[in-house]
Design a protein around this motif. Structure first.
Motif, PDB file in Angstrom:
ATOM      1  N   PHE A   1       0.870  -1.176   0.165  1.00 60.81           N
ATOM      2  CA  PHE A   1      -0.003   0.005   0.056  1.00 60.81           C
ATOM      3  C   PHE A   1       0.797   1.261  -0.045  1.00 60.81           C
ATOM      4  CE2 PHE A   1      -2.462  -3.515   1.901  1.00 60.81           C
ATOM      5  CZ  PHE A   1      -3.620  -3.206   1.486  1.00 60.81           C
ATOM      6  N   ARG A   2       0.299   2.206  -0.593  1.00 67.19           N
ATOM      7  CA  ARG A   2       1.375   3.481  -0.718  1.00 67.19           C
ATOM      8  C   ARG A   2       1.225   3.996   0.457  1.00 67.19           C
ATOM      9  NH1 ARG A   2      -1.515   8.313  -2.463  1.00 67.19           N
ATOM     10  NH2 ARG A   2      -3.064   6.838  -3.233  1.00 67.19           N
ATOM     11  N   PRO A   3       2.631   4.256   0.836  1.00 66.30           N
ATOM     12  CA  PRO A   3       2.938   4.822   2.280  1.00 66.30           C
ATOM     13  C   PRO A   3       2.247   6.027   2.660  1.00 66.30           C
ATOM     14  CG  PRO A   3       4.832   4.174   1.221  1.00 66.30           C
ATOM     15  CD  PRO A   3       4.033   4.259   0.361  1.00 66.30           C
ATOM     16  N   THR A   4       1.899   6.170   4.011  1.00 66.65           N
ATOM     17  CA  THR A   4       1.163   7.319   4.333  1.00 66.65           C
ATOM     18  C   THR A   4       2.268   8.478   4.777  1.00 66.65           C
ATOM     19  OG1 THR A   4      -0.389   5.921   5.476  1.00 66.65           O
ATOM     20  CG2 THR A   4      -0.413   8.141   6.198  1.00 66.65           C
ATOM     21  N   ARG A   5       1.925   9.745   4.302  1.00 67.24           N
ATOM     22  CA  ARG A   5       2.721  10.974   4.695  1.00 67.24           C
ATOM     23  C   ARG A   5       2.092  11.350   6.071  1.00 67.24           C
ATOM     24  NH1 ARG A   5       2.102  14.861  -0.637  1.00 67.24           N
ATOM     25  NH2 ARG A   5       2.759  13.087  -2.164  1.00 67.24           N
ATOM     26  N   GLY A   6       3.172  12.315   6.647  1.00 66.16           N
ATOM     27  CA  GLY A   6       2.642  12.769   7.908  1.00 66.16           C
ATOM     28  C   GLY A   6       3.576  12.640   8.836  1.00 66.16           C
ATOM     29  N   GLY A   7       3.738  13.958   9.655  1.00 69.28           N
ATOM     30  CA  GLY A   7       5.136  13.487  10.781  1.00 69.28           C
ATOM     31  C   GLY A   7       4.583  13.441  12.080  1.00 69.28           C
ATOM     32  N   ALA A   8       5.386  13.894  12.896  1.00 69.86           N
ATOM     33  CA  ALA A   8       5.090  13.479  14.546  1.00 69.86           C
ATOM     34  C   ALA A   8       4.021  14.731  14.923  1.00 69.86           C
ATOM     35  CB  ALA A   8       6.465  13.843  15.161  1.00 69.86           C
ATOM     36  N   GLN A   9       3.205  14.124  15.659  1.00 65.52           N
ATOM     37  CA  GLN A   9       2.324  15.101  16.276  1.00 65.52           C
ATOM     38  C   GLN A   9       2.725  15.807  17.650  1.00 65.52           C
ATOM     39  OE1 GLN A   9      -1.376  13.091  17.004  1.00 65.52           O
ATOM     40  NE2 GLN A   9      -1.797  12.480  14.629  1.00 65.52           N
ATOM     41  N   PRO A  10       2.318  17.089  17.938  1.00 64.13           N
ATOM     42  CA  PRO A  10       2.769  17.563  19.215  1.00 64.13           C
ATOM     43  C   PRO A  10       2.243  16.941  20.575  1.00 64.13           C
ATOM     44  CG  PRO A  10       0.635  18.635  18.263  1.00 64.13           C
ATOM     45  CD  PRO A  10       1.133  17.600  17.328  1.00 64.13           C
ATOM     46  N   LYS A  11       2.950  17.291  21.666  1.00 66.33           N
ATOM     47  CA  LYS A  11       2.535  16.919  22.662  1.00 66.33           C
ATOM     48  C   LYS A  11       1.061  17.582  23.249  1.00 66.33           C
ATOM     49  CE  LYS A  11       7.190  16.112  24.289  1.00 66.33           C
ATOM     50  NZ  LYS A  11       8.255  16.641  25.325  1.00 66.33           N
ATOM     51  N   PRO A  12       0.144  16.661  24.010  1.00 63.36           N
ATOM     52  CA  PRO A  12      -1.288  17.445  24.276  1.00 63.36           C
ATOM     53  C   PRO A  12      -0.916  18.819  24.934  1.00 63.36           C
ATOM     54  CG  PRO A  12      -1.107  15.352  24.674  1.00 63.36           C
ATOM     55  CD  PRO A  12       0.350  15.284  24.230  1.00 63.36           C
ATOM     56  N   GLU A  13      -0.007  18.892  26.054  1.00 61.98           N
ATOM     57  CA  GLU A  13       0.386  19.947  26.674  1.00 61.98           C
ATOM     58  C   GLU A  13       0.875  21.427  25.888  1.00 61.98           C
ATOM     59  OE1 GLU A  13       4.066  17.274  27.349  1.00 61.98           O
ATOM     60  OE2 GLU A  13       1.681  17.037  26.956  1.00 61.98           O
ATOM     61  N   ASP A  14       1.399  21.101  24.820  1.00 60.34           N
ATOM     62  CA  ASP A  14       1.789  22.181  23.996  1.00 60.34           C
ATOM     63  C   ASP A  14       1.013  22.797  22.926  1.00 60.34           C
ATOM     64  OD1 ASP A  14       4.122  21.835  24.847  1.00 60.34           O
ATOM     65  OD2 ASP A  14       5.057  20.553  23.166  1.00 60.34           O
TER      66      ASP A  14
END
Length: 916
Positions: free
Chosen positions: A719-732
């Motif tokens: 399957f075509r790989p998904t783009r997208g980076g790391a998500q922020p921490k909730p507190e940020d």
């Protein structure tokens, strides 16, 4: 006035008084271009109004509203004398660009009289903050400088500084500035797309023109101002460099006038030369980056199909200081990287100086070549009119392959070989192969009135009109050859200035077999390779190869769909065709009002009207009558009143609660679906992974829709790989956005989805999100894959590579998921999954499949034969519920109207088929 002040005025030649014009440093909280600062659109808009009130070099024009309701402004900058005659110069620009009824001599006179028009915009991609912040500084300088070059530019050129995405600038700037500590400012964690629906894809909407902002821009470019140069600014630049500047790498689209490509190289090299002359190293062209000029969907590339020079720059920088990295390969100068730059710290104000130089280079070119630009846009338009008025041929790679094949058995041109021009073949083959009569370009296209989905045909025609194409309507029936067309049919002739765009929308794209090196893997295109809009939208049309005419009148503006009607006098209820997309809108209105709606499995007949499988049956009631009567008029569809309920077996529809799955930061395919659901009045809510992980999904939703890319796929798999980076921490991030965090995971989310489906829910997957079929244990194998160490992995690109093309599939339209579709349909396919049923499979229906080794219709396909026999769309039972798998991107960028019904049917059919 002091002597020194008087001397300064004389030296500078008079002109604008900078002292009366507010500088950016005084208009904003900080000077735009300062480290750790971004001005937002509210402040930008206020500054534009200030400048307009203070300068006689600028006129501020409102050119439309954004999707969130902000005003899009363009600052028209020129000399006061030119601004006083804007209407005259706009008229000249239009007459030359359209080229109709103009002789060469008349065009030359207009070119001598007119002013070059240059469009320079900012902010299209809002996280590319350099463009908006830099435009502020460029504007101020153009309004205040009085040096000879500036005054010459202002006298020769009308510059339109426009903003493409007000909503995005407001969102990104405010998000960046929310943190009081400058060192903690960032915009990588923005919770949603920076255009309300589609984010980065706002630069893929140009030929379709669905978004308000795109429509507003296209109107200025191709219906109002007709600029000869369109400069669309972006970031970020190639690694180890500062900026990418045209020319671009091949291939370029074969529909262009060659003059637009040669002029593009002139302008681009003028830009490079200015940077080098000003000791600003680090620019690169062509091989320095992947940018080509093939795809029509981008703002700078749609320009080429309209005989304008489209420019793209990609530059580094931003409010947070960065560094220029050291990349050994780019330290060696060559023709594409003439002046390398040393690694060093880098600040936004440095980038703005580069942007200023690039803008000046473009304006300077337009000034020095004013008459040439004006005359040449006429020349290209006149060329298009001439080519559309006689037999002409477009040479494409497939035809060159045919020529080479024919040349193998033809006599070699010995003279050519003797002079070292190896590969020359019999010149008579030029006529017999490249100019076969049956392969000539059409003189025009006829879109017949009365086709099954006329509102979609109108949407297609309006996309053409929004981009400046002239469309005619037949006032009476007319005949072409042996075929008679009814009054109300539409005609698009190719003998007009924008012929390249017309051909690109109707004819298949024939992308070259572009390899990294001879015998090597395919070179990835920039974006996609096949997108023929008439194919994607399923519009019925005839290609007319010979000259023709008829009782035609020019359509003056966008076409309104003709109101539908209620036919017949029966009292039992109404029959409505399933073949029009807008029948889905009417169905949604009826279900929302609590009215019963049914699909007839075997269709029905009512007098002379025949309705295929899935015909919509609405029993009579006062409320249903009100909705149907109003709906057919609004939507342009017909209903037939009948005296008795049809005898066909029915599927009873239910009101549905749709969960459209999205992720933190926003998914563009999901955003396109959100826009579609709003247009077709589907009831939905956006749902995020945390809600899915919490379980008990059926409490809130009947259907879950997973757009392409929403379900993560690992690299190296089928399957075509998904783009997208790391998500922020909730507190940020602010508390309101924390419920949006999270990702769909195999361990936590998939079991909840499985439970939802087994208990009667409907799961719909599109594109690469079809990975859920394997995760949910569906009895299918991935068709185009191989097994290594017990795992399925993707084929190499040398074996199989279809990077965004239009393919043809077979359809079983007696199945509910395919009601209203033809038996053959064009689908958009971008490295999409297809499936084979396991021998033991039960509860699985093939809805659409590939039945030929050559399904390619438009674009490029390596290994397309591997799709033969595989299934594209599946209807799978999962416990009491449904898994509806749509491998192709059936809602691709809201362009593929021809396959919307797969999704629309699935939303209603799944819940209706629930086993109780």
């Amino acid at each position: 006035m002091t002597g020194a002040a008087l001397a300064l005025v004389l030296i500078m030649g008079g002109g604008a008084n900078a002292a009366t014009i507010t500088p950016p440093s005084e208009a904003f909280a900080q000077n735009p271009g300062s480290d750790y600062f971004l001005a937002d659109y509210t402040a930008y808009e206020a500054y534009l109004k200030t400048l307009a009130s203070q300068s006689d070099r600028m006129k501020l024009v409102d050119f439309g509203k954004s999707e969130e309701g902000r005003t899009q402004w363009m600052a028209i900058v020129s000399s006061p004398a030119n601004l006083a005659k804007l209407d005259q110069y706009k008229s000249i620009s239009k007459r030359l660009a359209k080229a109709e009824g103009l002789s060469k001599e008349e065009a030359a006179k207009l070119a001598a009289e007119g002013k070059a028009v240059v469009w320079i915009d900012a902010g299209l991609h809002a996280t590319e903050t350099v463009t908006s912040q830099g435009q502020i500084q460029v504007l101020y300088r153009m309004l205040t400088l009085n040096d000879p070059e500036t005054l010459r530019m202002l006298d020769d050129v009308i510059i339109i500084f426009a903003h493409d995405n007000p909503d995005g600038m407001e969102l990104v700037s405010d998000w960046y500035m929310r943190n009081e500590d400058p060192k903690k400012r960032e915009f990588g964690s923005i919770p949603r797309l920076y255009q309300k629906y589609i984010g980065h894809d706002n630069n893929r909407d140009s030929f379709m023109s669905q978004m308000s902002e795109t429509t507003n821009v296209n109107k200025q470019l191709f219906r109002e101002w007709f600029p000869q140069i369109i400069f669309n600014q972006h970031q970020t630049g190639p690694d180890g460099m500062i900026v990418f500047v045209p020319p671009f790498r091949d291939p370029f689209n074969y529909n262009y006038d060659p003059l637009v490509m040669t002029t593009l190289q002139e302008v681009g090299m003028n830009m490079h030369s200015r940077l080098v002359a000003e000791d600003k190293p680090g620019s690169g062209a062509r091989s320095a980056a992947a940018y080509s000029t093939w795809h029509n969907g981008m703002e700078r590339s749609i320009a080429y199909f309209h005989n304008s020079v489209g420019l793209l720059t990609e530059i580094i920088g931003g409010p947070t200081p960065t560094t220029v990295s050291l990349v050994p390969e780019v330290q060696l100068p060559n023709g594409d990287r003439p002046m390398p730059i040393a690694p060093q710290p880098w600040h936004l104000n440095q980038t703005i100086e580069y942007q200023y130089s690039l803008d000046r280079a473009v304006i300077d070119y337009a000034s020095r070549n004013r008459e040439r630009l004006l005359f040449n846009i006429y020349k290209m338009g006149a060329n298009s009119i001439e080519r559309g008025s006689k037999d002409s041929w477009t040479v494409t790679p497939t035809r060159i392959d045919a020529l080479k094949e024919a040349g193998k058995s033809a006599k070699t041109n010995d003279t050519a070989v003797a002079f070292g021009r190896g590969g020359a073949i019999d010149p008579s083959l030029y006529k017999t192969v490249l100019q076969k009569p049956e392969n000539r370009d059409p003189r025009g296209y006829v879109i017949p009135a009365g086709q099954a989905d006329m509102p979609t045909a109108v949407a297609f025609l309006n996309a053409l009109i929004k981009s400046g194409v002239d469309v005619d309507r037949a006032t009476k029936a007319f005949k072409v050859g042996d075929k008679t067309y009814p009054a109300g049919s539409y005609v698009v002739k190719t003998a007009q200035a924008y012929r390249p765009h017309i051909l690109d929308m109707f004819e298949p794209q024939d992308h070259p077999h572009d390899l990294e090196y001879p015998g090597g893997p395919p070179k990835a295109p920039y974006d996609i390779t096949g997108y023929t809009l008439a194919y994607q939208m399923g519009v019925k049309y005839d290609r007319i190869l010979d000259g023709f005419d008829g009782p035609f009148e020019r359509v003056p503006d966008l076409i309104a769909v003709q109101p539908g009607a209620v036919k017949g006098s029966g009292k039992a209820g109404w029959l409505i065709s399933h073949e029009t997309n807008r029948s889905f809108t009417l169905t949604n209105r009826l279900l929302k009002a609590g009215q019963p709606v049914f699909w007839l499995k075997t269709g029905a007949k009512a007098g002379k009207d025949s309705f295929g499988p899935g015909a919509i049956w609405v029993p009579a009631s006062p409320q249903a009558q009100e909705i149907v009567s109003k709906g057919v008029k609004d939507l342009g569809i017909d209903a037939v009143s009948v005296a008795a309920k049809p005898a066909s077996e029915t599927i009873a529809l239910k009101p549905v609660r749709i969960g459209l799955v999205d992720v933190y930061g926003g998914s563009m395919p999901s955003g396109w679906n959100r826009w579609l659901f709003e247009q077709f009045e589907a009831p939905f809510e956006v749902v995020y992974p945390q809600r899915l992980d919490a379980g008990d999904i059926a409490k809130d939703y009947d259907v879950l829709v997973f757009a392409d890319g929403v379900v993560p796929a690992p690299a190296g798999g089928p399957f075509r790989p998904t783009r997208g980076g790391a998500q922020p921490k909730p507190e940020d991030i602010p508390a309101e956005f924390r419920p949006w965090l999270g990702k769909i995971t195999d361990e936590t989310t998939v079991p909840q989805i499985a439970e939802f489906a087994k208990n009667g829910g409907t799961v719909i997957t599109i594109g690469s999100s079809g990975r859920l079929a394997t995760l949910l244990g569906a009895p299918v194998d991935i068709a185009v894959a191989r097994t290594e160490a017990g795992k399925q992995v993707g084929l190499s690109t040398k074996e199989f590579f279809i990077p965004g093309s239009v393919l043809r599939t077979k359809v079983d339209n007696t199945q509910p998921l395919a009601y209203g579709l033809p038996q053959d349909v064009d689908v958009f396919f971008d490295r999409s999954p297809t499936f084979n049923l396991k021998a033991s499979a039960t509860g699985v229906a093939r809805v659409s499949w590939f039945d030929t080794p050559t399904p390619l219709r438009s674009g490029w396909a390596v290994g397309q034969e591997k799709l033969n026999g595989s299934t594209a769309v599946l209807d799978i039972d999962v416990g009491k519920g449904k898994l509806l798998v749509m491998g192709p991107e059936v809602t691709q960028r809201a362009q593929s109207y021809g396959t919307f019904k797969f999704l629309f049917n699935g939303l209603l059919y799944g819940p209706a088929a629930t086993k109780n």
